[in-house]
Design a protein around this motif. Structure first.
Motif, PDB file in Angstrom:
ATOM      1  N   PHE A 262       0.822  -1.212   0.000  1.00  0.00           N
ATOM      2  CA  PHE A 262       0.000   0.000   0.000  1.00  0.00           C
ATOM      3  C   PHE A 262       0.856   1.261   0.000  1.00  0.00           C
ATOM      4  O   PHE A 262       0.349   2.366  -0.131  1.00  0.00           O
ATOM      5  CB  PHE A 262      -0.896   0.060   1.252  1.00  0.00           C
ATOM      6  N   TYR A 328      -1.224   4.491  -0.792  1.00  0.00           N
ATOM      7  CA  TYR A 328      -2.317   4.328  -1.751  1.00  0.00           C
ATOM      8  C   TYR A 328      -3.636   4.040  -1.053  1.00  0.00           C
ATOM      9  O   TYR A 328      -4.660   4.582  -1.382  1.00  0.00           O
ATOM     10  CB  TYR A 328      -2.018   3.179  -2.715  1.00  0.00           C
ATOM     11  N   ARG A 329      -3.571   3.110  -0.097  1.00  0.00           N
ATOM     12  CA  ARG A 329      -4.817   2.721   0.578  1.00  0.00           C
ATOM     13  C   ARG A 329      -4.477   2.122   1.926  1.00  0.00           C
ATOM     14  O   ARG A 329      -3.320   1.767   2.186  1.00  0.00           O
ATOM     15  CB  ARG A 329      -5.616   1.728  -0.269  1.00  0.00           C
ATOM     16  N   GLU A 342      -9.289   4.577   0.340  1.00  0.00           N
ATOM     17  CA  GLU A 342      -8.330   4.976  -0.694  1.00  0.00           C
ATOM     18  C   GLU A 342      -7.793   6.359  -0.339  1.00  0.00           C
ATOM     19  O   GLU A 342      -8.475   7.162   0.301  1.00  0.00           O
ATOM     20  CB  GLU A 342      -9.026   5.041  -2.072  1.00  0.00           C
ATOM     21  N   ASN A 343      -6.605   6.638  -0.777  1.00  0.00           N
ATOM     22  CA  ASN A 343      -6.012   7.956  -0.585  1.00  0.00           C
ATOM     23  C   ASN A 343      -6.920   9.005  -1.254  1.00  0.00           C
ATOM     24  O   ASN A 343      -7.195   8.937  -2.454  1.00  0.00           O
ATOM     25  CB  ASN A 343      -4.626   7.954  -1.226  1.00  0.00           C
ATOM     26  N   LYS A 347      -7.659   9.518  -5.213  1.00  0.00           N
ATOM     27  CA  LYS A 347      -8.998   9.115  -5.619  1.00  0.00           C
ATOM     28  C   LYS A 347      -9.645  10.228  -6.437  1.00  0.00           C
ATOM     29  O   LYS A 347     -10.237   9.996  -7.490  1.00  0.00           O
ATOM     30  CB  LYS A 347      -9.822   8.837  -4.361  1.00  0.00           C
ATOM     31  N   THR A 352      -5.537   6.297  -8.281  1.00  0.00           N
ATOM     32  CA  THR A 352      -5.303   4.991  -7.645  1.00  0.00           C
ATOM     33  C   THR A 352      -5.656   3.913  -8.640  1.00  0.00           C
ATOM     34  O   THR A 352      -6.306   4.131  -9.642  1.00  0.00           O
ATOM     35  CB  THR A 352      -6.182   4.806  -6.399  1.00  0.00           C
TER      36      THR A 352
END
Lengths: 369, 289
Positions: A262, A328-329, A342-343, A347, A352
């Protein structure tokens, strides 16, 4: 359903080994019971085999309630953790044992044993004793012995635990192929998530005598439904003070679980990340561990330690170096609930997932950054 | 390095001296003394009726003891390692009592039970009056057998229990899943594991049964009838004439001989079970390379 457990309870003294467990397994599936030690997975296996009696609940095999049926009539084959080969019998006698007990005709036994020896590539070793075999060969004998009486169900207790790391990987593939070739419904117990993910068609995650989640390896890995599964699978890092991570300032959760995949860390002059560098934050490399095919890098981001993997093909890094970090997540945990977040920046820009490959696999080559 | 070596040499000297002084010399003097009046006298003192009676009884008692204790030992070890039940640890401790209790007390205990005032005597009397038998326990052969069984009964189970624990239950379960009956499992799976331990236990049990003095002494008072070899030796020695003392040594030498034979058997058994294990492991290692 080929195998069903309905509200099965089992207690050993003060210890509740399984609490109201229910599960279904389809015919022909290769299923992993995955969980830490003491989670009840081996007890479930032994109850299906008939080596333990449940205190309450039903065990159904092929439509028949088998609670009161002795092991032999359940038509199960069992591969024990340490194989439990009969030490004072040859390979041949080990495999023939179950057929002898059934009072099968000697010729038929011979034919069946040679068929199994061939299948497990043990031909020529039939006169050996178990102590004269390597770990992998022993496992194959145990497998052949369990299959000899043509059971409808194969149960394996930690089938790879007694094998050294080098051979283990090979054997996983072998067992997977073999079970699919024979086409027998199989359940194996393991505490090793890699093993479960790699070998099984379906994974049942157990914890504290209960079933946490059941699903394909992909679902278990990507979409954990409980906090326990999110923590048990993957290589999680726990982040309590998550508000300091860019892109994850909203929400009210107990903590985050962040897996290495991630996390992206890159040097500030890396052109492949220039589009998203504004969404990154600075981090200092605290530790670098060499894992053979990659580096495991611990980075301090605003006082929080996160871990990422780094390809050996990328530029070298050193402890104390400043990196740009993007997460990222994350799995956000509150109570036993898990939410995939999610970031928020990525997003918004739809960066992503779909577009991420652009940064990783650029024209300049694989992981050129 | 040389200091370590010196310590080793010192320890060898101490151990050797100790074994020589405490064991070898005393036993050697028994042998030497037994021949002090010549070979003819030696063999004559082994030709008495008392000696043959004692030798015969010792053999009978040892035989019965070994049979009873092997049977009991196998069952007890199986029970203690394969089942769990309330009071298991108490039972395991009870089995070990003979190790820690003085044999004389074992003898006295049977007198308390079966003697003139013993609580079990009326039961025996009743049995005798109904059946017309004449069973006597105390100061008779049954008492000697009981006392010997008492002092030797942990030997077999103590040898088997660790083996059964080490072997575990996996193989038995594997056989059970394939439908083997309890007896088949014991015969084909369990017994091969414990046979050397059983043989070893039998040897230890025999050695102790042959040599037992204290417990038997309390329950046996008739020379030529209920005397075992150790009691016969004692009787010869206590009678005090120089001839009978030498005769006592002669009979003792027979016991020493039996012990040495048992010791050799014991070592062969130990060596055998070890060698099987080692050779198999070595071969396995070669294969894996």
């Amino acid at each position: 359903m080929y195998i069903e457990l309905k509200n099965v309870n089992k207690r050993f003294g003060d210890f509740q080994a399984t609490k109201d467990i229910s599960l279904d397994i389809e015919k022909g599936q290769l299923v992993a019971l995955l969980g830490p030690s003491g989670s009840g997975k081996t007890t479930i296996l032994r109850m299906i085999a008939g080596l333990e009696m449940p205190d309450s609940g039903d065990i159904v095999i092929d439509g028949k309630r088998v609670n009161d049926i002795p092991p032999v009539q359940r038509r199960v084959g069992f591969v024990f953790q340490n194989y439990a080969l009969f030490r004072y019998m040859t390979v041949y006698d080990n495999i023939a044992f179950g057929l002898d007990i059934k009072k099968m005709d000697k010729k038929a036994i011979k034919a069946r044993v040679s068929e199994l020896l061939e299948l497990t590539e043990l031909t020529g070793l039939e006169k050996r004793y178990p102590n004269e075999l390597s770990g992998g060969q022993r496992q194959r004998v145990a497998f052949a012995r369990a299959l000899a009486p043509e059971p409808g169900l194969l149960l394996l207790d930690e089938p790879f635990a007694a094998i050294d790391a080098k051979v283990r990987k090979e054997l996983r593939q072998w067992l997977r192929e073999m079970i699919h070739k024979v086409g027998i419904t199989s359940i194996f117990v393991t505490h090793d998530q890699d093993e479960a993910v790699e070998v099984a068609d379906q994974i049942i995650v157990t914890n504290n005598g209960q079933i946490e989640q059941s699903g394909t390896p992909f679902d278990i890995y990507k979409l954990p439904q409980t906090a326990f599964v999110a923590e048990f699978v993957g290589n999680p890092v726990f982040v309590k003070n998550y508000n300091c991570l860019r892109g994850f300032t909203d929400g009210d959760y107990d903590y985050y679980i962040i897996r290495p995949e991630f996390v992206e860390a890159f040097k500030s002059d890396n052109i492949h990340f220039k589009e998203i560098i504004d969404f990154s934050q600075k981090g200092i490399i605290k530790d670098i561990m060499f894992c053979g095919n990659m580096l495991q890098v611990s980075i301090d981001v605003a006082g929080q330690e996160v871990v990422t993997h780094r390809s050996m093909e990328r530029r070298s890094i050193s402890v104390g170096e400043e990196m740009n970090v993007i997460i990222y997540r994350v799995f956000a945990v509150s109570g036993n609930e898990v939410t995939l977040l999610e970031n928020s920046f990525l997003k918004e820009m739809d960066l992503t997932g779909r577009n991420r490959e652009k940064y990783l696999y650029s024209d300049d080559g694989y992981f050129a950054g | 390095m040389s200091k370590k070596r010196n310590i080793k040499i010192l320890m060898i000297i101490i151990s050797t001296l100790f074994v020589l002084l405490m064991l070898v010399f005393p036993l050697a003097s028994v042998l030497v003394n037994s021949f002090s009046k010549g070979l003819e006298f030696y063999f004559n003192s082994l030709k008495t009726e008392y000696f043959f009676s004692a030798l015969g009884l010792t053999c009978i008692v040892t035989f019965i003891t070994v049979i009873v204790n092997s049977f009991f030992g196998i069952i007890a070890s199986y029970l203690l390692t394969r089942y769990s039940f309330a009071g298991k640890h108490i039972l395991a401790t009870l089995i070990d009592i003979p190790f820690s209790i003085s044999p004389v007390i074992a003898g006295l205990a049977f007198i308390m039970m079966f003697g003139r005032l013993g609580w079990a005597t009326p039961i025996i009397d009743t049995i005798n009056s109904i059946t017309g038998w004449n069973i006597k326990i105390v100061f008779a052969i049954p008492g000697v057998v009981l006392a010997t069984i008492f002092v030797t009964f942990p030997f077999v189970s103590r040898e088997i229990i660790p083996v059964l624990n080490a072997v575990g239950t996996d193989e038995e379960e594997a056989a059970a899943i394939m439908g083997a009956s309890g007896f088949t499992i014991f015969r084909k799976i369990t017994f091969p594991h414990i046979k050397w331990a059983l043989a070893y236990g039998v040897v230890l049990c025999s050695a102790r049964a042959i040599g037992e003095f204290g417990a038997v002494n309390a329950l046996s008072k008739t020379r030529g009838m209920t005397f075992t070899l150790p009691l016969e030796i004692d009787a010869l020695y206590l009678s005090g004439s120089s001839d009978s003392i030498v005769a006592a040594y002669a009979v003792s030498s027979i016991l020493v001989l039996v012990s040495v034979i048992l010791l050799v058997i014991r070592n062969i058994l130990e060596y055998r079970s070890d060698r099987i294990k080692i050779s198999v492991e070595e071969r396995a290692e070669i294969k894996e390379d």
